[in-house]
Scaffold this motif. Structure first.
Motif, mmCIF file in Angstrom:
data_model
loop_
_atom_site.group_PDB
_atom_site.id
_atom_site.type_symbol
_atom_site.label_atom_id
_atom_site.label_comp_id
_atom_site.label_asym_id
_atom_site.label_seq_id
_atom_site.Cartn_x
_atom_site.Cartn_y
_atom_site.Cartn_z
ATOM 1 N N GLY A 1 -5.437 -3.945 -2.042
ATOM 2 C CA GLY A 1 -6.473 -2.918 -1.875
ATOM 3 C C GLY A 1 -7.841 -3.398 -2.243
ATOM 4 N N TYR B 1 -8.099 -4.229 2.833
ATOM 5 C CA TYR B 1 -7.010 -4.026 3.794
ATOM 6 C C TYR B 1 -7.513 -4.223 5.223
ATOM 7 C CZ TYR B 1 -3.942 -1.878 0.219
ATOM 8 O OH TYR B 1 -3.152 -1.629 -0.880
ATOM 9 N N PHE C 1 -6.564 4.484 4.385
ATOM 10 C CA PHE C 1 -6.070 3.217 4.916
ATOM 11 C C PHE C 1 -6.630 3.053 6.319
ATOM 12 C CE2 PHE C 1 -2.681 0.405 6.657
ATOM 13 C CZ PHE C 1 -2.763 -0.597 5.698
ATOM 14 N N VAL D 1 0.832 -1.199 0.000
ATOM 15 C CA VAL D 1 0.000 0.000 0.000
ATOM 16 C C VAL D 1 0.868 1.251 0.000
ATOM 17 C CG1 VAL D 1 -0.174 0.070 2.540
ATOM 18 C CG2 VAL D 1 -1.996 1.089 1.149
ATOM 19 N N ILE E 1 -5.471 6.865 0.627
ATOM 20 C CA ILE E 1 -4.869 5.905 -0.315
ATOM 21 C C ILE E 1 -5.493 5.997 -1.705
ATOM 22 C CG2 ILE E 1 -4.143 4.275 1.459
ATOM 23 C CD1 ILE E 1 -6.584 2.523 0.709
#
Length: 170
Positions: free
Chosen positions: A99, A104, A129, A7, A15
């Motif tokens: 992702g 996640y 995230f 990531v 993100i």
């Protein structure tokens, strides 16, 4: 099988933006390719669709609630456990979670390694995230990169290894 999460995260936790990345980091894309090549990758449907096509050299496993068709050669599953089982069925030593945020969050309890790129900017975006316990991880390496050609900011590529076994196993 080890589970890695790959990531890139802005200073403010972002993100993604509009199903894409809110930055351009040519060097980090090379790192992503090198880190995931030859390993099964697990992505949510939206993240997979943002690639535009299956990523070559990797088994592409897509996690989705729907039965929408996927390209030939892509493995469609409906739970993280099924995705991990599909990756294990490939005989791989490592599978990479790539992702998005929901995947996640689900996979954090299984992860052994975080390939974590810290993007040195506050990004505008709509996807963050998930929070995680940083004390549960040991920094193994850090490699800072100043913005170069093809990059719109500096970034640091970190490798974090979990202290002890993950809370969940496959």
């Amino acid at each position: 099988m080890r589970i890695s999460m790959v990531v890139a995260v802005a200073e403010n936790g972002i993100i993604g933006a509009d199903n894409g990345l809110p930055w351009r980091l040519k060097g980090d894309m090379k790192h992503f390719r090198a880190t995931t090549m030859g390993k099964p990758i697990i992505a949510g449907r939206t993240t997979f669709n943002s690639f535009g096509k299956p990523l070559p050299g990797r088994t592409n496993i897509v996690l989705s609630r729907s039965e929408a068709p996927v390209p030939d050669g892509v493995v469609l599953v409906h739970s993280l456990e099924d995705a991990l089982a599909a990756a294990a069925g490939e005989g791989a030593e490592e599978a990479c979670i790539v992702g998005g945020a929901q995947v996640y969050a689900q996979a954090m309890a299984y992860a052994h390694i975080l390939h974590f790129t810290r993007v040195h900017m506050d990004a505008d975006g709509d996807t963050a995230f998930p929070d995680f316990d940083e004390d549960a991880w040991t920094q193994v390496s850090a490699e800072r990169h100043e913005a170069g050609e093809g990059d719109n900011c500096a970034y640091t590529i970190l490798r974090l290894d979990r202290k002890g076994p993950p809370p969940k196993s496959i």
